[in-house]
Design a protein around this motif. Structure first.
Motif, PDB file in Angstrom:
ATOM      1  N   PHE A 133      33.379  24.652  38.111  1.00 35.24           N
ATOM      2  CA  PHE A 133      32.947  25.511  39.211  1.00 35.24           C
ATOM      3  C   PHE A 133      31.845  24.766  39.956  1.00 35.24           C
ATOM      4  N   ILE A 134      32.004  24.640  41.267  1.00 35.03           N
ATOM      5  CA  ILE A 134      30.983  24.013  42.107  1.00 35.03           C
ATOM      6  C   ILE A 134      30.497  25.065  43.097  1.00 35.03           C
ATOM      7  N   GLU A 135      29.256  25.483  42.902  1.00 35.76           N
ATOM      8  CA  GLU A 135      28.707  26.594  43.683  1.00 35.76           C
ATOM      9  C   GLU A 135      28.796  26.350  45.188  1.00 35.76           C
ATOM     10  N   GLU A 136      28.584  25.112  45.614  1.00 34.20           N
ATOM     11  CA  GLU A 136      28.645  24.790  47.050  1.00 34.20           C
ATOM     12  C   GLU A 136      30.065  24.931  47.615  1.00 34.20           C
ATOM     13  N   LEU A 137      31.060  24.956  46.739  1.00 37.60           N
ATOM     14  CA  LEU A 137      32.454  25.122  47.169  1.00 37.60           C
ATOM     15  C   LEU A 137      32.998  26.512  46.821  1.00 37.60           C
ATOM     16  N   LYS A 138      32.105  27.436  46.477  1.00 40.25           N
ATOM     17  CA  LYS A 138      32.511  28.797  46.109  1.00 40.25           C
ATOM     18  C   LYS A 138      33.278  29.429  47.267  1.00 40.25           C
ATOM     19  N   ASP A 139      34.383  30.087  46.916  1.00 45.79           N
ATOM     20  CA  ASP A 139      35.236  30.720  47.924  1.00 45.79           C
ATOM     21  C   ASP A 139      35.871  31.953  47.299  1.00 45.79           C
ATOM     22  N   SER A 140      35.366  33.121  47.645  1.00 47.51           N
ATOM     23  CA  SER A 140      35.851  34.367  47.041  1.00 47.51           C
ATOM     24  C   SER A 140      37.244  34.763  47.538  1.00 47.51           C
ATOM     25  N   SER A 141      37.778  34.059  48.523  1.00 49.94           N
ATOM     26  CA  SER A 141      39.130  34.373  49.005  1.00 49.94           C
ATOM     27  C   SER A 141      40.218  33.709  48.160  1.00 49.94           C
ATOM     28  N   LEU A 142      39.849  32.807  47.269  1.00 49.21           N
ATOM     29  CA  LEU A 142      40.819  32.086  46.455  1.00 49.21           C
ATOM     30  C   LEU A 142      41.292  32.945  45.287  1.00 49.21           C
ATOM     31  N   ALA A 143      42.567  32.924  45.035  1.00 53.12           N
ATOM     32  CA  ALA A 143      43.116  33.651  43.892  1.00 53.12           C
ATOM     33  C   ALA A 143      42.875  32.856  42.612  1.00 53.12           C
ATOM     34  N   PHE A 144      42.383  33.524  41.580  1.00 54.20           N
ATOM     35  CA  PHE A 144      42.284  32.998  40.213  1.00 54.20           C
ATOM     36  C   PHE A 144      41.323  31.827  40.027  1.00 54.20           C
ATOM     37  N   ARG A 145      40.491  31.513  41.003  1.00 55.60           N
ATOM     38  CA  ARG A 145      39.529  30.424  40.859  1.00 55.60           C
ATOM     39  C   ARG A 145      38.306  30.712  41.705  1.00 55.60           C
ATOM     40  N   GLY A 146      37.199  30.084  41.361  1.00 54.55           N
ATOM     41  CA  GLY A 146      35.938  30.391  42.022  1.00 54.55           C
ATOM     42  C   GLY A 146      35.520  29.420  43.100  1.00 54.55           C
ATOM     43  N   SER A 147      35.981  28.160  43.013  1.00 53.68           N
ATOM     44  CA  SER A 147      35.588  27.181  44.022  1.00 53.68           C
ATOM     45  C   SER A 147      36.805  26.359  44.452  1.00 53.68           C
ATOM     46  N   SER A 148      36.734  25.831  45.671  1.00 50.63           N
ATOM     47  CA  SER A 148      37.907  25.211  46.288  1.00 50.63           C
ATOM     48  C   SER A 148      38.339  23.898  45.644  1.00 50.63           C
ATOM     49  N   ASN A 149      37.522  23.307  44.808  1.00 56.12           N
ATOM     50  CA  ASN A 149      37.927  22.084  44.104  1.00 56.12           C
ATOM     51  C   ASN A 149      38.857  22.382  42.932  1.00 56.12           C
ATOM     52  N   GLN A 150      38.865  23.607  42.469  1.00 58.94           N
ATOM     53  CA  GLN A 150      39.685  23.961  41.313  1.00 58.94           C
ATOM     54  C   GLN A 150      41.144  24.090  41.727  1.00 58.94           C
ATOM     55  N   ARG A 151      42.026  23.639  40.819  1.00 66.02           N
ATOM     56  CA  ARG A 151      43.457  23.637  41.112  1.00 66.02           C
ATOM     57  C   ARG A 151      44.186  24.599  40.188  1.00 66.02           C
ATOM     58  N   ILE A 152      45.281  25.149  40.680  1.00 65.29           N
ATOM     59  CA  ILE A 152      46.212  25.933  39.870  1.00 65.29           C
ATOM     60  C   ILE A 152      47.424  25.028  39.639  1.00 65.29           C
ATOM     61  N   ILE A 153      47.646  24.681  38.381  1.00 62.98           N
ATOM     62  CA  ILE A 153      48.690  23.710  38.049  1.00 62.98           C
ATOM     63  C   ILE A 153      49.733  24.390  37.157  1.00 62.98           C
ATOM     64  N   LEU A 154      50.966  24.453  37.656  1.00 59.78           N
ATOM     65  CA  LEU A 154      52.064  25.035  36.890  1.00 59.78           C
ATOM     66  C   LEU A 154      52.596  24.005  35.903  1.00 59.78           C
ATOM     67  N   ASN A 155      52.898  24.452  34.698  1.00 60.86           N
ATOM     68  CA  ASN A 155      53.505  23.610  33.668  1.00 60.86           C
ATOM     69  C   ASN A 155      52.740  22.285  33.478  1.00 60.86           C
ATOM     70  N   PRO A 156      51.437  22.370  33.172  1.00 58.17           N
ATOM     71  CA  PRO A 156      50.620  21.147  33.097  1.00 58.17           C
ATOM     72  C   PRO A 156      51.031  20.192  31.981  1.00 58.17           C
ATOM     73  N   GLY A 157      51.702  20.699  30.947  1.00 58.68           N
ATOM     74  CA  GLY A 157      52.113  19.848  29.846  1.00 58.68           C
ATOM     75  C   GLY A 157      53.484  19.236  30.024  1.00 58.68           C
ATOM     76  N   GLY A 158      54.161  19.600  31.108  1.00 54.86           N
ATOM     77  CA  GLY A 158      55.450  19.018  31.428  1.00 54.86           C
ATOM     78  C   GLY A 158      56.618  19.464  30.552  1.00 54.86           C
ATOM     79  N   ARG A 159      56.491  20.625  29.871  1.00 55.11           N
ATOM     80  CA  ARG A 159      57.594  21.084  29.022  1.00 55.11           C
ATOM     81  C   ARG A 159      58.742  21.585  29.854  1.00 55.11           C
TER      82      ARG A 159
END
Length: 159
Positions: A133-159
């Motif tokens: 979480f990076i406070e300077e990149l905080k964005d309350s409009s983002l779903a499931f994350r607090g700051s814009s640097n965070q990513r939502i990654i589907l199937n991260p283990g490649g199964r």
């Protein structure tokens, strides 16, 4: 591993009705952390058979879509989080094949892939929300994350 709380019927941390486990312990100390009290690995209660039973009871309900694991830091090296979370996700996937697992980590996917235990853990995870979480990149409009640097990654283990 200690945990701060278990939420039943949670709709904020992933899609659908979920059971959410907030583990304790995080050495990242992100400025503006949403769960600062859970940074201490001794905060909360020990994750024991009773706590696991609460999670499995919720997952057994037909309307429960899956498990969300947050923190603190589920992949923390401050306590035994990595191996405990790995054991939990393995058991959840073998018991509840139709349930999904979401995991939030302050580490990036690339950092998690560099460690054998966390890489194995990712093979059981359906959705990873990664990055500190990076406070300077905080964005309350983002779903499931607090700051814009965070990513939502589907199937991260490649199964």
């Amino acid at each position: 591993m200690n945990y701060a709380s278990i939420y039943k019927c949670d709709t904020a941390n992933g899609t659908g009705f979920r059971v959410s486990l907030f583990v304790s312990g995080c050495g990242r100390k992100c400025k503006g952390c949403h769960n600062a009290e859970a940074q201490n690995p001794d905060f909360g209660k020990p994750f024991d058979a009773t706590a696991k039973g609460k999670i499995f009871d919720e997952l057994a309900k037909p309307y429960c879509k899956g498990l969300s694991i947050l923190g603190g830091e589920p992949m923390s090296v401050l306590s035994d989080n990595r191996s405990c979370v790995l054991g939990l996700v393995k058991e959840v996937k073998s018991t509840f094949k139709d349930k999904d697992i979401w995991l939030w980590s302050g580490y990036t996917l690339e950092e998690l892939e560099a460690d054998a235990t966390t890489k194995e853990c990712l093979s059981y995870v359906d959705v990873l929300v990664d990055g500190p979480f990076i406070e300077e990149l905080k964005d309350s409009s983002l779903a499931f994350r607090g700051s814009s640097n965070q990513r939502i990654i589907l199937n991260p283990g490649g199964r």
